[in-house]
Write an enzyme that holds these catalytic residues in place. Structure first.
Site, mmCIF file in Angstrom:
data_model
loop_
_atom_site.group_PDB
_atom_site.id
_atom_site.type_symbol
_atom_site.label_atom_id
_atom_site.label_comp_id
_atom_site.label_asym_id
_atom_site.label_seq_id
_atom_site.Cartn_x
_atom_site.Cartn_y
_atom_site.Cartn_z
ATOM 1 N N ASN A 13 0.830 -1.209 0.000
ATOM 2 C CA ASN A 13 0.000 0.000 0.000
ATOM 3 C C ASN A 13 0.866 1.262 0.000
ATOM 4 O OD1 ASN A 13 -2.917 -0.385 -0.100
ATOM 5 N ND2 ASN A 13 -2.646 -1.617 1.744
ATOM 6 N N MET A 89 0.925 -2.579 12.302
ATOM 7 C CA MET A 89 0.313 -3.593 13.157
ATOM 8 C C MET A 89 0.363 -3.263 14.645
ATOM 9 S SD MET A 89 -0.965 -5.630 11.077
ATOM 10 C CE MET A 89 -0.861 -6.184 9.394
ATOM 11 N N ARG A 90 0.232 -1.975 14.970
ATOM 12 C CA ARG A 90 0.208 -1.577 16.374
ATOM 13 C C ARG A 90 -0.970 -0.653 16.613
ATOM 14 N NH1 ARG A 90 4.546 -3.274 18.681
ATOM 15 N NH2 ARG A 90 3.997 -2.187 20.596
ATOM 16 N N LEU A 91 -1.541 -0.748 17.808
ATOM 17 C CA LEU A 91 -2.574 0.200 18.210
ATOM 18 C C LEU A 91 -1.944 1.565 18.458
ATOM 19 C CD1 LEU A 91 -4.885 -1.708 20.728
ATOM 20 C CD2 LEU A 91 -5.507 -0.813 18.487
ATOM 21 N N HIS A 108 -8.373 -1.175 6.157
ATOM 22 C CA HIS A 108 -8.528 -2.497 6.776
ATOM 23 C C HIS A 108 -9.204 -3.448 5.792
ATOM 24 C CE1 HIS A 108 -9.002 -5.460 9.934
ATOM 25 N NE2 HIS A 108 -10.228 -5.647 9.502
#
Length: 197
Positions: A13, A89-91, A108
Site C-alpha cells: 500500500n 500492526m500496532r494500536l 482495513h
C-alpha cells in the site's frame, strides 16, 4: 498535504501511494515512513524512493508512551499534517491520537465491523462468506473501531482460493486508498469527520 505513512510489513500500500502521487492522482508528499519492524521490506521501498525513515522497535522503550513520544518528535520535525496507516500492526495510543485527532487514517481488509484484527482476510474466507471488502476509517483507541469513511465490497468467488481472493483484495486496496485520501485532503477533513458513502 504532508503525510507520514506508518507500515510494518512489505509495503504494497505504501508503494501504491507513492505511485499515485507520481501519477498526479494524490496531491500529497510522503515526508516520512514510520516503521516498527527493522526487517520490514517497506524500509527498502522507502529507501529506493529517498523517503526519510524512522524505524523504532517498541521493545526498546520502557513504555508505549515513550515510544510514541519519539515518533511524535519526528512527525513534528517533518511538519506532518496527516498520518496514513498502511499495514501498521500496532494500536495507536493517546500520545499520537490527541494531537492528530481525525487526521490518522487506516485501511482495513474487511467490511468493518465484521472481522477486525490482523487475520481479517483469512477470517472472512474461512467463514464461507459470499463477500468481504475494504474499509477506510479514522483511527480511535480501539482495534479497527474508528468512524468509517468509505467501504468497498469484494465478492468471494466460488472459484477463489485464499491466494486469489487475497490478491484481489490487495488490488482493490491499492486502487481505492489513494482515491479516498485525495478526497479527504481536498475537502479538508482534518477539521471534521466526513463520510464518503
Amino acid at each position: 498535504m504532508k503525510i507520514a505513512v506508518f507500515a510494518s510489513g512489505t509495503g504494497s500500500n505504501f508503494t501504491a501511494l507513492v505511485q499515485a502521487i507520481k501519477q498526479g492522482q494524490l496531491a500529497a508528499t510522503i515526508e516520512l515512513l514510520v516503521c516498527d519492524q527493522p526487517d520490514a521490506l517497506v524500509l527498502k521501498r522507502a529507501e529506493a524512493e529517498r523517503i526519510p525513515i524512522v524505524c523504532l522497535k517498541p521493545s526498546d522503550f520502557a513504555t508505549k508512551t515513550a515510544y510514541e513520544e519519539q515518533v511524535k518528535e519526528a512527525l513534528i520535525l517533518h511538519e506532518i499534517e496527516f498520518i496514513v496507516l498502511a499495514g501498521y500492526m500496532r494500536l495507536i495510543g493517546p500520545t499520537l491520537l490527541e494531537p492528530y485527532k481525525n487526521r490518522i487514517i487506516n485501511i482495513h481488509p474487511s467490511l468493518l465491523p465484521a472481522f477486525p484484527g490482523r487475520t481479517s482476510i483469512a477470517d472472512a474466507f474461512d467463514a464461507g462468506m459470499s463477500e468481504s471488502g475494504i474499509t477506510i476509517h479514522y483511527i480511535d483507541e480501539g482495534i479497527d473501531t474508528g468512524p468509517i469513511i468509505y467501504q468497498k465490497a469484494v465478492p468471494i468467488l466460488k472459484t477463489d482460493t485464499f491466494a486469489t481472493f487475497t490478491e484481489r483484495m490487495h488490488a482493490v486496496e491499492h486502487t481505492i486508498y489513494p482515491m479516498v485520501l485525495e478526497k479527504i485532503f481536498q475537502e479538508g477533513a482534518s477539521n471534521e469527520k466526513k463520510s464518503l458513502n
